[in-house]
Design a protein around this motif. Structure first.
Motif, mmCIF file in Angstrom:
data_model
loop_
_atom_site.group_PDB
_atom_site.id
_atom_site.type_symbol
_atom_site.label_atom_id
_atom_site.label_comp_id
_atom_site.label_asym_id
_atom_site.label_seq_id
_atom_site.Cartn_x
_atom_site.Cartn_y
_atom_site.Cartn_z
ATOM 1 N N MET A 43 11.528 1.151 13.941
ATOM 2 C CA MET A 43 11.452 1.753 12.623
ATOM 3 C C MET A 43 10.142 1.299 11.957
ATOM 4 O O MET A 43 9.923 0.111 11.765
ATOM 5 N N PRO A 44 9.266 2.245 11.611
ATOM 6 C CA PRO A 44 7.986 1.887 10.984
ATOM 7 C C PRO A 44 8.178 1.212 9.630
ATOM 8 O O PRO A 44 9.064 1.585 8.862
ATOM 9 N N ARG A 45 7.308 0.234 9.365
ATOM 10 C CA ARG A 45 7.307 -0.450 8.065
ATOM 11 C C ARG A 45 6.154 0.093 7.253
ATOM 12 O O ARG A 45 5.018 0.158 7.734
ATOM 13 N N ILE A 46 6.445 0.458 6.018
ATOM 14 C CA ILE A 46 5.442 1.055 5.145
ATOM 15 C C ILE A 46 5.379 0.288 3.835
ATOM 16 O O ILE A 46 6.408 0.023 3.210
ATOM 17 N N LEU A 47 4.165 -0.051 3.422
ATOM 18 C CA LEU A 47 3.930 -0.702 2.139
ATOM 19 C C LEU A 47 3.346 0.345 1.194
ATOM 20 O O LEU A 47 2.320 0.958 1.495
ATOM 21 N N ILE A 48 4.036 0.568 0.071
ATOM 22 C CA ILE A 48 3.598 1.540 -0.937
ATOM 23 C C ILE A 48 3.084 0.780 -2.149
ATOM 24 O O ILE A 48 3.798 -0.062 -2.700
ATOM 25 N N ALA A 49 1.851 1.095 -2.580
ATOM 26 C CA ALA A 49 1.288 0.498 -3.793
ATOM 27 C C ALA A 49 0.964 1.613 -4.776
ATOM 28 O O ALA A 49 0.149 2.490 -4.487
ATOM 29 N N ASP A 50 1.638 1.592 -5.929
ATOM 30 C CA ASP A 50 1.382 2.569 -6.983
ATOM 31 C C ASP A 50 1.830 1.942 -8.301
ATOM 32 O O ASP A 50 2.914 1.364 -8.372
ATOM 33 N N LEU A 70 1.888 1.106 8.071
ATOM 34 C CA LEU A 70 1.135 1.977 7.172
ATOM 35 C C LEU A 70 1.052 1.362 5.784
ATOM 36 O O LEU A 70 2.045 0.838 5.271
ATOM 37 N N LEU A 71 -0.131 1.458 5.195
ATOM 38 C CA LEU A 71 -0.334 1.134 3.785
ATOM 39 C C LEU A 71 -0.578 2.457 3.079
ATOM 40 O O LEU A 71 -1.522 3.180 3.403
ATOM 41 N N LEU A 72 0.290 2.789 2.139
ATOM 42 C CA LEU A 72 0.185 4.016 1.354
ATOM 43 C C LEU A 72 -0.114 3.585 -0.071
ATOM 44 O O LEU A 72 0.739 2.986 -0.731
ATOM 45 N N THR A 73 -1.347 3.838 -0.541
ATOM 46 C CA THR A 73 -1.744 3.312 -1.831
ATOM 47 C C THR A 73 -2.393 4.349 -2.726
ATOM 48 O O THR A 73 -3.168 5.185 -2.261
ATOM 49 N N LEU A 114 -8.237 -2.511 -2.388
ATOM 50 C CA LEU A 114 -7.118 -2.886 -1.514
ATOM 51 C C LEU A 114 -7.365 -2.402 -0.091
ATOM 52 O O LEU A 114 -7.192 -3.160 0.873
ATOM 53 N N ALA A 115 -7.776 -1.147 0.053
ATOM 54 C CA ALA A 115 -8.033 -0.590 1.387
ATOM 55 C C ALA A 115 -9.135 -1.356 2.105
ATOM 56 O O ALA A 115 -9.017 -1.646 3.305
ATOM 57 N N LEU A 116 -10.193 -1.701 1.385
ATOM 58 C CA LEU A 116 -11.295 -2.455 2.002
ATOM 59 C C LEU A 116 -10.820 -3.834 2.463
ATOM 60 O O LEU A 116 -11.143 -4.262 3.578
ATOM 61 N N SER A 117 -10.051 -4.516 1.630
ATOM 62 C CA SER A 117 -9.528 -5.844 2.000
ATOM 63 C C SER A 117 -8.550 -5.746 3.160
ATOM 64 O O SER A 117 -8.603 -6.544 4.092
ATOM 65 N N ILE A 163 -4.129 3.300 6.969
ATOM 66 C CA ILE A 163 -4.193 3.389 5.508
ATOM 67 C C ILE A 163 -4.211 4.853 5.087
ATOM 68 O O ILE A 163 -4.999 5.645 5.604
ATOM 69 N N LEU A 164 -3.337 5.187 4.156
ATOM 70 C CA LEU A 164 -3.266 6.532 3.580
ATOM 71 C C LEU A 164 -3.396 6.376 2.071
ATOM 72 O O LEU A 164 -2.659 5.599 1.461
ATOM 73 N N LEU A 165 -4.364 7.078 1.475
ATOM 74 C CA LEU A 165 -4.621 6.980 0.044
ATOM 75 C C LEU A 165 -4.008 8.157 -0.706
ATOM 76 O O LEU A 165 -3.888 9.253 -0.155
ATOM 77 N N MET A 166 -3.636 7.905 -1.970
ATOM 78 C CA MET A 166 -3.103 8.953 -2.846
ATOM 79 C C MET A 166 -3.926 8.961 -4.128
ATOM 80 O O MET A 166 -4.303 7.889 -4.620
ATOM 81 N N THR A 167 -4.205 10.149 -4.680
ATOM 82 C CA THR A 167 -4.869 10.226 -5.974
ATOM 83 C C THR A 167 -4.574 11.538 -6.664
ATOM 84 O O THR A 167 -4.316 12.540 -6.007
ATOM 85 N N GLY A 168 -4.619 11.494 -7.982
ATOM 86 C CA GLY A 168 -4.480 12.699 -8.780
ATOM 87 C C GLY A 168 -5.792 13.075 -9.434
ATOM 88 O O GLY A 168 -5.852 13.990 -10.241
#
Length: 125
Positions: free
Chosen positions: A1-8, A50-53, A65-68, A78-83
């Motif tokens: 089962m994949p582990r995903i860290l969500i930062a928002d 996966l890091l979803l930020t 965060l993505a760079l670090s 790494i998957l990024l989200m933006t509006g």
């Protein structure tokens, strides 16, 4: 089962994304900002698939965060989200470390598909 860290930093968005991708059976951990997410990554020695930020957050934004994360945990996808269009432009310079950028608002189906795609790409590397 994949582990995903969500930062928002938005509680409602973080909860929506966690519920949406949790439907696929993923193990979800959430953080309120980039600094908290980085603390979790370090504490858990990068043990995520996966890091979803979000990009725009207080304290530490998603790009920092993505760079670090990419520096300390190069195997982490790494998957990024933006509006925000200008944030998407900033993220375009991160092609070497970020799998993709998903634009808000998105549907539950969109985020689930983006996460599935990012996880599949991470396994292929």
């Amino acid at each position: 089962m994949p582990r995903i860290l969500i930062a928002d930093d938005e509680d409602s968005m973080r909860a929506l994304v966690a519920r949406a991708i949790g439907m696929d059976g993923h193990d979800i951990v959430t953080a309120q900002d980039g600094a908290e997410a980085l603390e979790i990554l370090i504490r858990e020695q990068g043990a995520f698939d996966l890091l979803l930020t979000d990009i725009q957050m207080p304290v530490m934004d998603g790009i920092a965060l993505a760079l670090s994360a990419a520096r300390d945990f190069p195997r982490l996808t790494i998957l990024l989200m933006t509006g925000f269009a200008d944030q998407r432009e900033r993220a375009s310079n991160l092609n070497a470390i970020a799998h993709d950028v998903i634009t808000k608002p998105f549907s539950v189906a969109d985020i689930r598909a983006a996460v599935a795609d990012a996880l599949a790409a991470g396994k292929a590397e």
